[in-house]
Design a protein around this motif. Sequence first.
Motif, PDB file in Angstrom:
ATOM      1  N   ARG A  32    -100.505  34.391   8.029  1.00 57.32           N
ATOM      2  CA  ARG A  32     -99.422  34.432   9.015  1.00 57.32           C
ATOM      3  C   ARG A  32     -98.097  34.075   8.344  1.00 57.32           C
ATOM      4  O   ARG A  32     -98.010  33.140   7.565  1.00 57.32           O
ATOM      5  CB  ARG A  32     -99.714  33.473  10.162  1.00 57.32           C
ATOM      6  CG  ARG A  32     -98.667  33.540  11.242  1.00 57.32           C
ATOM      7  CD  ARG A  32     -99.162  32.939  12.551  1.00 57.32           C
ATOM      8  NE  ARG A  32     -98.114  32.891  13.542  1.00 57.32           N
ATOM      9  CZ  ARG A  32     -97.689  33.933  14.249  1.00 57.32           C
ATOM     10  NH1 ARG A  32     -98.239  35.101  14.062  1.00 57.32           N
ATOM     11  NH2 ARG A  32     -96.729  33.805  15.136  1.00 57.32           N
ATOM     12  N   ILE A  33     -97.073  34.835   8.680  1.00 58.10           N
ATOM     13  CA  ILE A  33     -95.724  34.617   8.174  1.00 58.10           C
ATOM     14  C   ILE A  33     -94.882  34.033   9.296  1.00 58.10           C
ATOM     15  O   ILE A  33     -94.887  34.558  10.415  1.00 58.10           O
ATOM     16  CB  ILE A  33     -95.090  35.953   7.706  1.00 58.10           C
ATOM     17  CG1 ILE A  33     -95.935  36.612   6.628  1.00 58.10           C
ATOM     18  CG2 ILE A  33     -93.655  35.751   7.251  1.00 58.10           C
ATOM     19  CD1 ILE A  33     -96.088  35.834   5.373  1.00 58.10           C
ATOM     20  N   GLU A  34     -94.180  32.960   9.026  1.00 58.28           N
ATOM     21  CA  GLU A  34     -93.251  32.399   9.997  1.00 58.28           C
ATOM     22  C   GLU A  34     -91.998  33.267   9.987  1.00 58.28           C
ATOM     23  O   GLU A  34     -91.346  33.408   8.953  1.00 58.28           O
ATOM     24  CB  GLU A  34     -92.909  30.950   9.628  1.00 58.28           C
ATOM     25  CG  GLU A  34     -91.884  30.309  10.526  1.00 58.28           C
ATOM     26  CD  GLU A  34     -92.262  30.351  12.000  1.00 58.28           C
ATOM     27  OE1 GLU A  34     -91.387  30.724  12.816  1.00 58.28           O
ATOM     28  OE2 GLU A  34     -93.410  30.023  12.339  1.00 58.28           O
ATOM     29  N   LEU A  35     -91.676  33.895  11.116  1.00 60.40           N
ATOM     30  CA  LEU A  35     -90.579  34.854  11.187  1.00 60.40           C
ATOM     31  C   LEU A  35     -89.230  34.266  10.795  1.00 60.40           C
ATOM     32  O   LEU A  35     -88.390  34.952  10.233  1.00 60.40           O
ATOM     33  CB  LEU A  35     -90.497  35.474  12.575  1.00 60.40           C
ATOM     34  CG  LEU A  35     -91.628  36.434  12.918  1.00 60.40           C
ATOM     35  CD1 LEU A  35     -91.488  36.942  14.343  1.00 60.40           C
ATOM     36  CD2 LEU A  35     -91.651  37.601  11.946  1.00 60.40           C
ATOM     37  N   THR A  36     -89.015  32.983  11.055  1.00 62.45           N
ATOM     38  CA  THR A  36     -87.733  32.387  10.681  1.00 62.45           C
ATOM     39  C   THR A  36     -87.543  32.405   9.161  1.00 62.45           C
ATOM     40  O   THR A  36     -86.421  32.363   8.680  1.00 62.45           O
ATOM     41  CB  THR A  36     -87.616  30.935  11.190  1.00 62.45           C
ATOM     42  OG1 THR A  36     -88.692  30.171  10.651  1.00 62.45           O
ATOM     43  CG2 THR A  36     -87.639  30.891  12.706  1.00 62.45           C
ATOM     44  N   LYS A  37     -88.617  32.502   8.412  1.00 64.12           N
ATOM     45  CA  LYS A  37     -88.535  32.542   6.948  1.00 64.12           C
ATOM     46  C   LYS A  37     -88.054  33.903   6.432  1.00 64.12           C
ATOM     47  O   LYS A  37     -87.718  34.044   5.271  1.00 64.12           O
ATOM     48  CB  LYS A  37     -89.893  32.219   6.328  1.00 64.12           C
ATOM     49  CG  LYS A  37     -90.497  30.942   6.816  1.00 64.12           C
ATOM     50  CD  LYS A  37     -90.456  29.902   5.777  1.00 64.12           C
ATOM     51  CE  LYS A  37     -91.186  28.681   6.306  1.00 64.12           C
ATOM     52  NZ  LYS A  37     -90.629  27.472   5.937  1.00 64.12           N
ATOM     53  N   MET A  38     -88.064  34.916   7.286  1.00 63.72           N
ATOM     54  CA  MET A  38     -87.657  36.261   6.865  1.00 63.72           C
ATOM     55  C   MET A  38     -86.142  36.455   6.934  1.00 63.72           C
ATOM     56  O   MET A  38     -85.607  37.345   6.292  1.00 63.72           O
ATOM     57  CB  MET A  38     -88.320  37.329   7.741  1.00 63.72           C
ATOM     58  CG  MET A  38     -89.806  37.480   7.524  1.00 63.72           C
ATOM     59  SD  MET A  38     -90.238  38.002   5.859  1.00 63.72           S
ATOM     60  CE  MET A  38     -89.456  39.596   5.774  1.00 63.72           C
ATOM     61  N   THR A  39     -85.453  35.643   7.719  1.00 57.74           N
ATOM     62  CA  THR A  39     -84.028  35.851   7.891  1.00 57.74           C
ATOM     63  C   THR A  39     -83.242  35.404   6.668  1.00 57.74           C
ATOM     64  O   THR A  39     -83.713  34.620   5.855  1.00 57.74           O
ATOM     65  CB  THR A  39     -83.507  35.112   9.136  1.00 57.74           C
ATOM     66  OG1 THR A  39     -83.786  33.726   8.993  1.00 57.74           O
ATOM     67  CG2 THR A  39     -84.144  35.637  10.404  1.00 57.74           C
ATOM     68  N   GLY A  40     -82.054  35.949   6.555  1.00 59.97           N
ATOM     69  CA  GLY A  40     -81.172  35.579   5.455  1.00 59.97           C
ATOM     70  C   GLY A  40     -81.162  36.626   4.360  1.00 59.97           C
ATOM     71  O   GLY A  40     -81.666  37.738   4.517  1.00 59.97           O
ATOM     72  N   ARG A  41     -80.573  36.259   3.245  1.00 62.61           N
ATOM     73  CA  ARG A  41     -80.457  37.160   2.102  1.00 62.61           C
ATOM     74  C   ARG A  41     -81.640  36.978   1.154  1.00 62.61           C
ATOM     75  O   ARG A  41     -82.008  35.872   0.796  1.00 62.61           O
ATOM     76  CB  ARG A  41     -79.164  36.910   1.339  1.00 62.61           C
ATOM     77  CG  ARG A  41     -79.100  37.740   0.051  1.00 62.61           C
ATOM     78  CD  ARG A  41     -77.734  37.872  -0.484  1.00 62.61           C
ATOM     79  NE  ARG A  41     -77.053  38.909   0.292  1.00 62.61           N
ATOM     80  CZ  ARG A  41     -75.885  39.418  -0.035  1.00 62.61           C
ATOM     81  NH1 ARG A  41     -75.241  39.010  -1.092  1.00 62.61           N
ATOM     82  NH2 ARG A  41     -75.338  40.363   0.716  1.00 62.61           N
ATOM     83  N   TRP A  42     -82.210  38.111   0.758  1.00 64.67           N
ATOM     84  CA  TRP A  42     -83.274  38.160  -0.235  1.00 64.67           C
ATOM     85  C   TRP A  42     -82.763  38.940  -1.444  1.00 64.67           C
ATOM     86  O   TRP A  42     -82.113  39.974  -1.294  1.00 64.67           O
ATOM     87  CB  TRP A  42     -84.519  38.845   0.347  1.00 64.67           C
ATOM     88  CG  TRP A  42     -85.201  37.984   1.357  1.00 64.67           C
ATOM     89  CD1 TRP A  42     -84.949  37.938   2.703  1.00 64.67           C
ATOM     90  CD2 TRP A  42     -86.207  37.019   1.100  1.00 64.67           C
ATOM     91  NE1 TRP A  42     -85.748  37.001   3.298  1.00 64.67           N
ATOM     92  CE2 TRP A  42     -86.543  36.420   2.330  1.00 64.67           C
ATOM     93  CE3 TRP A  42     -86.862  36.596  -0.048  1.00 64.67           C
ATOM     94  CZ2 TRP A  42     -87.499  35.423   2.451  1.00 64.67           C
ATOM     95  CZ3 TRP A  42     -87.835  35.609   0.067  1.00 64.67           C
ATOM     96  CH2 TRP A  42     -88.138  35.034   1.296  1.00 64.67           C
ATOM     97  N   TYR A  43     -83.049  38.423  -2.622  1.00 62.96           N
ATOM     98  CA  TYR A  43     -82.624  39.043  -3.868  1.00 62.96           C
ATOM     99  C   TYR A  43     -83.818  39.713  -4.539  1.00 62.96           C
ATOM    100  O   TYR A  43     -84.902  39.126  -4.615  1.00 62.96           O
ATOM    101  CB  TYR A  43     -82.048  37.990  -4.820  1.00 62.96           C
ATOM    102  CG  TYR A  43     -80.803  37.333  -4.293  1.00 62.96           C
ATOM    103  CD1 TYR A  43     -79.547  37.854  -4.594  1.00 62.96           C
ATOM    104  CD2 TYR A  43     -80.880  36.186  -3.502  1.00 62.96           C
ATOM    105  CE1 TYR A  43     -78.395  37.243  -4.118  1.00 62.96           C
ATOM    106  CE2 TYR A  43     -79.735  35.584  -3.019  1.00 62.96           C
ATOM    107  CZ  TYR A  43     -78.504  36.107  -3.325  1.00 62.96           C
ATOM    108  OH  TYR A  43     -77.366  35.513  -2.854  1.00 62.96           O
TER     109      TYR A  43
END
Length: 175
Positions: A32-43
Amino acid sequence: MTMRSLATLFVATVALLGAAPAFAGPSPPDNRIELTKMTGRWYEVARLPNKTQKDCQGGTSDWVRAGDGYSVVQACHKGALSNPATEWKAKAKVIDPKTNARIKMSFFGGMLSQEYWVLDHKSDWLILGTPNGNYMWLMSQRPVLSAQAKAQAVARVRQLGYDVSRLEFPQPARN
């Protein structure tokens, strides 16, 4: 075609089939992935080669919560970091609420869509790929991963079945 040519073709075909099997794609994600961890900038740290990102440097992916999904802006600099950024805009929606790890992204107003899987996620990196195994990205929420974190992530990419000798490591984006 002569019998000898047919025999040679048959032997060559058997030899190719006996080689290492083609990668059929990763197993579906079950963590399971916590959706709040997906937000923001990814490099972008590494990727499998693909036509869209040929010679892309400094790749980023900005995820912003929008309604029941995300608004995503992906960017890179073709050729060199000093060149203007090329952008792709997408809408993303979770299609497996049990894990939140299967996402469908739609580009060009929904004319093109692709399913993506979050194959693994740690505190400082994630691995995103397509179900068929043709595309894969190693992403970080920092422009550069530590050598230890990068080695751990690449080892995980290998465990997932990808040929890490094919990985491209583009120049990191500037902050």
